[in-house]
Design a protein around this motif. Sequence first.
Motif, short mmCIF file in Angstrom:
data_model
loop_
_atom_site.label_atom_id
_atom_site.label_comp_id
_atom_site.label_asym_id
_atom_site.label_seq_id
_atom_site.Cartn_x
_atom_site.Cartn_y
_atom_site.Cartn_z
N TYR A 1 12.49 7.34 14.06
CA TYR A 1 11.43 7.24 15.07
C TYR A 1 10.83 8.61 15.36
O TYR A 1 9.63 8.74 15.55
CB TYR A 1 11.94 6.63 16.38
CG TYR A 1 12.59 5.29 16.26
CD1 TYR A 1 12.30 4.42 15.21
CD2 TYR A 1 13.54 4.87 17.19
CE1 TYR A 1 12.91 3.18 15.10
CE2 TYR A 1 14.14 3.63 17.10
CZ TYR A 1 13.84 2.80 16.05
OH TYR A 1 14.44 1.58 15.95
N TYR A 2 11.69 9.61 15.39
CA TYR A 2 11.23 10.96 15.73
C TYR A 2 10.20 11.46 14.72
O TYR A 2 9.24 12.13 15.09
CB TYR A 2 12.42 11.93 15.81
CG TYR A 2 12.07 13.24 16.46
CD1 TYR A 2 12.10 13.36 17.85
CD2 TYR A 2 11.68 14.34 15.72
CE1 TYR A 2 11.76 14.55 18.47
CE2 TYR A 2 11.33 15.53 16.33
CZ TYR A 2 11.37 15.63 17.70
OH TYR A 2 11.02 16.80 18.31
N VAL A 3 10.40 11.14 13.44
CA VAL A 3 9.45 11.58 12.41
C VAL A 3 8.41 10.50 12.10
O VAL A 3 7.67 10.60 11.12
CB VAL A 3 10.16 12.05 11.12
CG1 VAL A 3 10.99 13.29 11.38
CG2 VAL A 3 10.99 10.94 10.50
N ASN A 4 8.37 9.46 12.94
CA ASN A 4 7.37 8.41 12.84
C ASN A 4 7.47 7.63 11.53
O ASN A 4 6.46 7.26 10.93
CB ASN A 4 5.96 8.99 13.02
CG ASN A 4 4.99 7.99 13.60
OD1 ASN A 4 5.40 7.00 14.19
ND2 ASN A 4 3.71 8.23 13.42
N ASP A 5 8.69 7.38 11.07
CA ASP A 5 8.93 6.64 9.83
C ASP A 5 9.51 5.26 10.18
O ASP A 5 10.69 5.00 10.01
CB ASP A 5 9.88 7.42 8.92
CG ASP A 5 10.01 6.81 7.54
OD1 ASP A 5 9.41 5.73 7.30
OD2 ASP A 5 10.73 7.38 6.70
N ILE A 6 8.65 4.39 10.66
CA ILE A 6 9.08 3.08 11.15
C ILE A 6 9.51 2.18 9.99
O ILE A 6 10.43 1.38 10.13
CB ILE A 6 7.94 2.40 11.96
CG1 ILE A 6 7.39 3.35 13.02
CG2 ILE A 6 8.44 1.11 12.61
CD1 ILE A 6 8.41 4.00 13.90
N ASN A 7 8.87 2.33 8.83
CA ASN A 7 9.26 1.50 7.67
C ASN A 7 10.71 1.75 7.28
O ASN A 7 11.46 0.81 7.03
CB ASN A 7 8.34 1.75 6.48
CG ASN A 7 7.03 1.02 6.61
OD1 ASN A 7 6.97 -0.05 7.19
ND2 ASN A 7 5.98 1.61 6.08
N SER A 8 11.09 3.01 7.20
CA SER A 8 12.48 3.32 6.84
C SER A 8 13.45 2.81 7.89
O SER A 8 14.55 2.35 7.56
CB SER A 8 12.66 4.83 6.64
OG SER A 8 11.91 5.27 5.53
#
Length: 197
Positions: free
Chosen positions: A50-57
């Motif tokens: 979430y912190y790096v905005n990688d919702i898919n992962s």
Amino acid sequence: MDFSPLTDALASKSYEKIADICDDLMLKVAAEGIAFQDEWPYVIHLLGYYYVNDINSARFLWKSIPSTIKDSRAEVVAAWKIGQHLWTRDYAGVYDAIRGFDWSQEAQALVAAFSELYTKRMFQLLLSAYSTISTQDTALFLGMNEDDAAYYVQQQGWTLDPASRMLTVKKQPLVTEQKLDPSKLQRLTEYVFHLEH
């Protein structure tokens, strides 16, 4: 299992590295055939995404978590609730999910850092999308009450019309740095030289 790179990153507040560190550790232990699921820090791993905005992962990680862990660890489910709201772009729901759980000691700092970063992202979204917006809508996007949201954006130069409770967005001046490419300069020089001779 050695989680020292992860604990070092958490201690130094290098939250942008958390997801990559967790991915690398997971690949390492999986390659060695070690059963890691029971002691894996899924909450930290999800929050790192979430912190790096990688919702898919984060979604793929959630799908890979054994159901026994989902059933037995409330904090993992609470962390996933944040991801669900991020996925559906339920901005107010993200803040509700953050505030709606009593986070463990190891997750508190990361949750707080993500919440602050998310507020900044939402402010940038409002800045780019609106010229005027109600204090009520601003409060939803920023996860604050109306008065706090109005104060927050007024500190950024926005103006409030007290009668209509509408905020006027102050666009930040775009600073564009013109980069001079040496090859372009060389071609321009050759072109001017050609025209003169």
